[in-house]
Design an enzyme around this catalytic site. Structure first.
Site, PDB file in Angstrom:
ATOM      1  N   ASP A   4       0.853  -1.174   0.000  1.00  0.00           N
ATOM      2  CA  ASP A   4       0.000   0.000   0.000  1.00  0.00           C
ATOM      3  C   ASP A   4       0.904   1.246   0.000  1.00  0.00           C
ATOM      4  O   ASP A   4       2.125   1.143   0.204  1.00  0.00           O
ATOM      5  CB  ASP A   4      -0.977   0.006   1.175  1.00  0.00           C
ATOM      6  CG  ASP A   4      -2.219   0.840   0.854  1.00  0.00           C
ATOM      7  OD1 ASP A   4      -2.160   1.674  -0.076  1.00  0.00           O
ATOM      8  OD2 ASP A   4      -3.246   0.683   1.537  1.00  0.00           O
TER       9      ASP A   4
HETATM   10  C1  NOJ Z   1      -4.035   3.880  -0.048  1.00  0.00           C
HETATM   11  C2  NOJ Z   1      -5.215   2.965   0.069  1.00  0.00           C
HETATM   12  O1  NOJ Z   1      -5.193   2.299   1.319  1.00  0.00           O
HETATM   13  C3  NOJ Z   1      -5.304   1.928  -1.030  1.00  0.00           C
HETATM   14  O2  NOJ Z   1      -6.526   1.273  -0.937  1.00  0.00           O
HETATM   15  C4  NOJ Z   1      -5.116   2.554  -2.373  1.00  0.00           C
HETATM   16  O3  NOJ Z   1      -5.206   1.566  -3.372  1.00  0.00           O
HETATM   17  C5  NOJ Z   1      -3.775   3.253  -2.413  1.00  0.00           C
HETATM   18  N1  NOJ Z   1      -3.736   4.287  -1.401  1.00  0.00           N
HETATM   19  C6  NOJ Z   1      -3.484   3.852  -3.769  1.00  0.00           C
HETATM   20  O4  NOJ Z   1      -4.285   4.919  -4.017  1.00  0.00           O
END
Ligand code: NOJ
Length: 725
Positions: free
Chosen positions: A263
Site C-alpha cells: 500500500d
Molecule cells: C491507499 C489505500 O489504502 C489503497 O486502498 C489505495 O489503493 C492506495 N492508497 C493507492 O491509491
C-alpha cells in the site's frame, strides 16, 4: 508466447539487468493527477527515463500514458514497459454504487457487469491494473472504509471477490478491455481498533481463518493478479512485514502466483510501526515477507542497496520479485505491445448510453427501502406537490461517493435532477434547509416553508462523500446536528415524510426520526445516475430489491455489530439482570443484515431438505416455496443460514451459507433451491485445523438475519464414511 518462452525471455532480461534496474522494476510511483496518500508528487520523469520506475499510479489518459510509456520503452536501456494502476473501485468514469451498497444487490451477475464496464473504461484510459476489489470484512460503521467493502460477512465477501476478480480480468489480462485485479487490503484491516483509521488490529487465529481470510482465498482462486497488504498490523506485526501470512500462507499454501503490491508508503511506514530502524531494515523486512512492489515509499529504491550490503537480503531474493513483476507485464501483453491501452479508444454513443443505463439499474438495485408505513411509497410520478429538502437533495458531487476515480459531478444526477424529469418544475419546492456538516441552523425555516406548501416531504439527509472512505473514520457515525435539527423541525409539521439517507456507512439514527418518517430509504452513494435511480424507486418504476450488507446499530455503543455473533452463557433476557445486554440500549440492531422491503410482500414456506442425513463429501439441496402475496411483481432475496448448536467450540448463532434471488409476479409462487455441501459446514477447530463434526445442523432460510424472519429445519451431519456408523 508459451510459458517456457516467456520464462526464457524473463531470464534473459534478468541476466542483463543491473541492480538499479532490478530495483526500478519494484518501484511504483504516484503521479499527481489524483492524490491518494500523504504528500503530493509530480511524476519523477528523470527516474522513469533512467529505468528506476517499474509502474505508475494516479496517471491516466490514453495520450498521457502513451507519452510516459514512450519514455520507459524508448529512453531506458532495456526498454521494459511500465504498467499503470489506479483505484477503480466502483467505476472509472461511469460511477456505480459504492461497494457496500452494490453488495446489497446480492446479485453476482450485476457485480460482474459493473466490473466489466469499469474495466473497459479504465482500459480506455490507458490503465492496466486496478487496486480493487476491496475485500475487508467490516463490522464497524465508525471505520470510513466500510464504504469500500462488501459488508460484514465472509461468505458474501468471498462471493463478491470471485465475481469482481473474474469480471475485471475476464480470463486474459492481455486483451483490450481487461484489467488486472488487486485484492486488498490483506488482511483484517476492517478490525482497526475502535474504528480508527490505520490503528492496530488484534484478531484471533480462528476469526482470521473463518472470517477475514476467506474473501482473499476466493480472490486467489479466481486468479487475482495482485494482492495489497493492509497498512495495519496484526498483534504487533505489520502486514507489510508479515511473512507468515503473505509468504507461508498465501504464496506457499494457497499457491498465489501474482504480485504483492505494497500500500501507499506501506513499506517505509514499517519504521513508524517501530519494527524497522531505517529504510534499509524496512525494505529487507518487506522483501523477505514477500512484497514485490513498493508503492510510493521509495523504500526499495533507497533501502535495498543497503540491505544487500548489510547482508539482510540476497540478490536471489530480489530476482524473485523482479521475475514476478516482469511476469505480470508479460501477462498484460505489454512486451508485445506496450501501447496496447493507449489507443485512445472512445466509446460510441450507444456504448455510453448502455453504461449509463447500467449505472441507473445498479443504483436502483442498491437502494434499500427500510420502512414504508401504510404503503406511502411508491408515489405516482407527477402527482401532488413535493418539498425536496435536506442538504443531499441536490448534491451531485456527493452522489459519486468516495473513490470515484474519474467520475464527473457535472455528469452526475442528484435526486432533484431525477425528480424534475417526472414532476412539473413548479410542483417541486426545493430548499436545502442545512448544509451537510456544519452547525448552521439558520436555513431550517426555508425548508419548513417549502414543506408547509407541499403534499409530501422528501427529506434528504446524510454524509458528504468525504465523510467516509480512506481516512474517513467517525467516532460518532450519526447524522450531523444541524441535519437532525432540520429533520425535527420538518417532522413537527406532520406532513408525510420520506427520509432518504445518503452515506458510506450504516448510520446511527434517533428513534424519533425512524418513528416520524413514513418511509425510510438507505440510498448510500448510488453513483452517476443516483437521481434517476432514486426517482425510479420513489415512483415505483423499480420495485426496491436491495438488502443491507451490514447491520445498522441502534447506538454507537453496540459497535462492533454483526449478525454472526456467538451465543453467550447468559443470553440476553429482559427479565434477567445477569444476562448479556446493555442497561441503556437494546441488544437488537436498528436494522439487521439482509433487511430491506419491496412494494410487494412475500410469504415463505418451510425449508425442505432433500435428506435427513448429510454425509461427509455429499452435497444436499434444500428447497423452499415462496409466494408473492402482494399486488405487483417483485424480487426477493433469500438467505440460507446454518447453525451448529452443539460443537466442540461455540459456533455463531447464524452462519451465511448461501443467497438466492427470485422474481415473482403478483400472486405467483416459486421454488428456490439452495445447495449445501458437507464441507461448507467445516470450521476451524480447537487445534486450528479445519474440522467437520457429527451432529445436528439447524437450517434457517429467510429474508434477513432477524430471527423472526426465518423458517427452520434440521438435518444430521455424519462425518463417518462407515455405513454402520
Ligand atoms: C491507499 C489505500 O489504502 C489503497 O486502498 C489505495 O489503493 C492506495 N492508497 C493507492 O491509491
Amino acid at each position: 508466447m508459451n510459458g517456457t518462452d516467456r520464462a526464457a525471455r524473463i531470464e534473459a532480461l534478468l541476466a542483463e539487468m543491473n541492480l538499479d534496474e532490478k530495483i526500478g522494476q519494484l518501484n511504483m510511483v504516484s503521479a499527481d493527477l489524483s492524490v491518494s496518500g500523504p504528500g503530493r508528487r509530480a511524476l519523477p520523469l528523470a527516474d522513469i527515463s533512467a529505468g528506476l520506475v517499474g509502474s505508475v499510479l494516479n496517471w491516466w489518459g490514453a495520450r498521457d500514458t502513451r507519452e510516459i510509456q514512450r519514455r520507459a520503452v524508448e529512453e531506458t536501456r532495456l526498454g521494459i514497459p511500465l504498467f499503470f494502476g489506479f483505484d477503480v473501485i466502483h467505476g472509472q468514469r461511469t460511477i456505480f454504487p459504492i461497494p457496500l451498497a452494490e453488495a446489497g444487490a446480492f446479485d453476482t451477475t450485476l457485480w460482474e457487469r459493473t466490473a466489466r464496464v469499469a474495466a473497459q473504461e479504465a482500459a480506455e484510459d490507458g490503465l492496466h491494473l486496478t487496486f480493487a476489489p476491496m475485500l475487508d470484512v467490516a463490522r464497524d460503521p465508525r471505520w470510513g472504509r466500510i464504504a469500500e467493502t462488501p459488508g460484514e460477512d465472509a461468505f458474501l465477501g468471498a462471493a463478491f471477490a470471485d465475481a469482481k476478480v473474474r469480471a475485471f480480468q475476464n480470463g486474459d489480462l492481455s486483451r483490450n478491455g481487461n484489467l488486472a485485479a488487486t485484492a486488498k487490503h490483506f488482511v483484517a484491516y476492517g478490525l482497526v481498533n475502535a474504528g480508527r483509521e490505520y490503528a492496530q488490529v488484534d484478531v484471533s487465529e480462528r476469526a482470521l481463518r473463518d472470517v477475514y481470510l476467506p474473501p482473499f482465498r476466493a480472490a486467489v482462486e479466481a486468479g487475482a493478479a495482485a494482492i495489497m497488504p493492509a497498512f495495519t498490523d496484526i498483534a504487533g506485526l505489520p502486514m507489510h512485514a508479515h511473512r507468515e501470512l503473505l509468504f507461508s500462507l498465501v504464496r506457499e499454501r494457497w499457491g498465489f502466483e501474482g504480485v504483492f503490491i505494497s500500500d501507499y508508503s506501506g513499506i517505509a511506514e514499517l519504521v513508524n510501526h517501530g519494527v524497522a530502524a531505517d529504510l534499509v531494515e524496512a525494505a529487507a523486512l518487506a522483501l523477505k515477507a514477500g512484497v514485490d512492489i513498493d508503492m510510493m515509499g521509495f523504500a526499495y529504491l533507497k533501502g535495498l542497496p543497503g540491505a544487500l550490503e548489510r547482508g539482510l537480503v540476497s540478490m536471489a531474493e530480489i530476482d524473485v520479485c523482479v521475475r514476478r513483476v516482469l511476469g505480470l507485464k508479460f501477462a498484460l501483453g505489454l512486451f508485445d505491445d506496450p501501447y496496447r491501452a493507449c489507443a485512445g479508444d472512445v466509446p460510441d454513443f450507444a456504448t455510453r448510453a448502455l453504461r449509463r443505463a447500467l449505472a441507473r439499474e445498479s443504483g436502483a438495485r442498491s437502494i434499500v427501502l427500510l420502512k414504508n408505513r401504510h404503503d406511502i411509497l411508491p408515489h405516482d410520478a407527477g402527482h401532488g406537490t413535493l418539498a425536496v429538502v435536506g442538504p443531499l437533495a441536490d448534491a451531485r458531487h456527493d452522489m459519486l461517493g468516495p473513490w470515484c476515480a474519474l467520475g464527473d459531478q457535472d455528469e452526475s444526477f442528484a435526486l432533484l435532477d431525477g425528480l424534475y424529469g417526472r414532476w412539473p418544475r413548479e410542483w417541486i419546492l426545493h430548499a436545502p434547509g442545512a448544509t451537510i456538516d456544519t452547525t448552521d441552523e439558520t436555513m431550517i425555516e426555508s425548508a419548513c416553508a417549502a414543506a408547509r406548501g407541499a403534499d409530501c416531504v422528501i427529506l434528504c439527509l446524510g454524509e458528504s462523500r468525504s465523510m467516509s472512505g480512506e481516512a474517513g473514520s467517525r467516532a460518532d457515525p450519526s447524522l450531523p446536528a444541524a441535519q437532525l435539527a432540520l429533520a425535527k423541525a420538518v417532522m413537527a409539521l406532520e406532513k408525510p415524510v420520506v427520509a432518504i439517507l445518503f452515506g458510506g456507512r450504516p448510520l446511527i439514527l434517533p428513534d424519533w426520526l425512524v418513528e416520524a418518517s413514513d418511509a425510510l430509504i438507505a440510498a448510500w452513494f448510488p453513483g452517476s445516475e443516483a437521481g434517476h435511480a432514486l426517482a425510479d424507486i420513489l415512483t415505483g418504476v423499480c420495485n426496491p430489491s436491495a438488502r443491507l450488507a451490514a447491520t445498522w446499530p441502534m447506538a454507537a455503543g453496540q459497535i462492533p455489530i454483526w449478525f454472526g455473533q456467538r451465543p453467550t452463557g447468559r443470553p440476553a433476557d429482559a427479565k434477567e439482570m445477569y444476562s448479556s445486554k446493555y442497561i441503556d440500549a437494546p441488544v437488537e440492531p436498528r436494522f439487521a443484515f439482509g433487511e430491506g422491503l419491496s412494494y410487494t410482500n412475500f410469504l415463505l414456506g418451510d425449508p425442505q431438505p432433500d435428506r435427513a442425513v448429510l454425509q461427509r463429501g455429499e452435497t444436499m439441496s434444500i428447497s423452499v416455496c415462496i409466494t408473492n402475496a402482494g399486488s405487483r411483481r417483485g424480487r426477493q432475496t433469500l438467505f440460507l443460514f446454518t447453525r451448529d448448536p452443539v460443537a466442540s467450540l461455540s459456533r455463531p448463532l447464524l452462519e451465511l451459507k448461501g443467497f438466492r434471488q427470485i422474481d415473482l409476479d403478483a400472486g405467483e409462487t416459486g421454488t428456490v433451491t439452495f445447495e449445501l455441501a458437507a464441507d461448507d459446514l467445516a470450521f476451524t477447530g480447537c487445534d486450528l485445523s479445519s474440522v467437520l463434526e457429527d451432529g445436528c445442523i439447524e437450517i434457517h432460510i429467510g429474508f434477513s438475519a432477524r430471527r423472526t424472519s426465518l423458517r427452520s429445519a434440521a438435518i444430521e451431519l455424519k462425518t463417518s464414511t462407515d455405513a454402520t456408523a
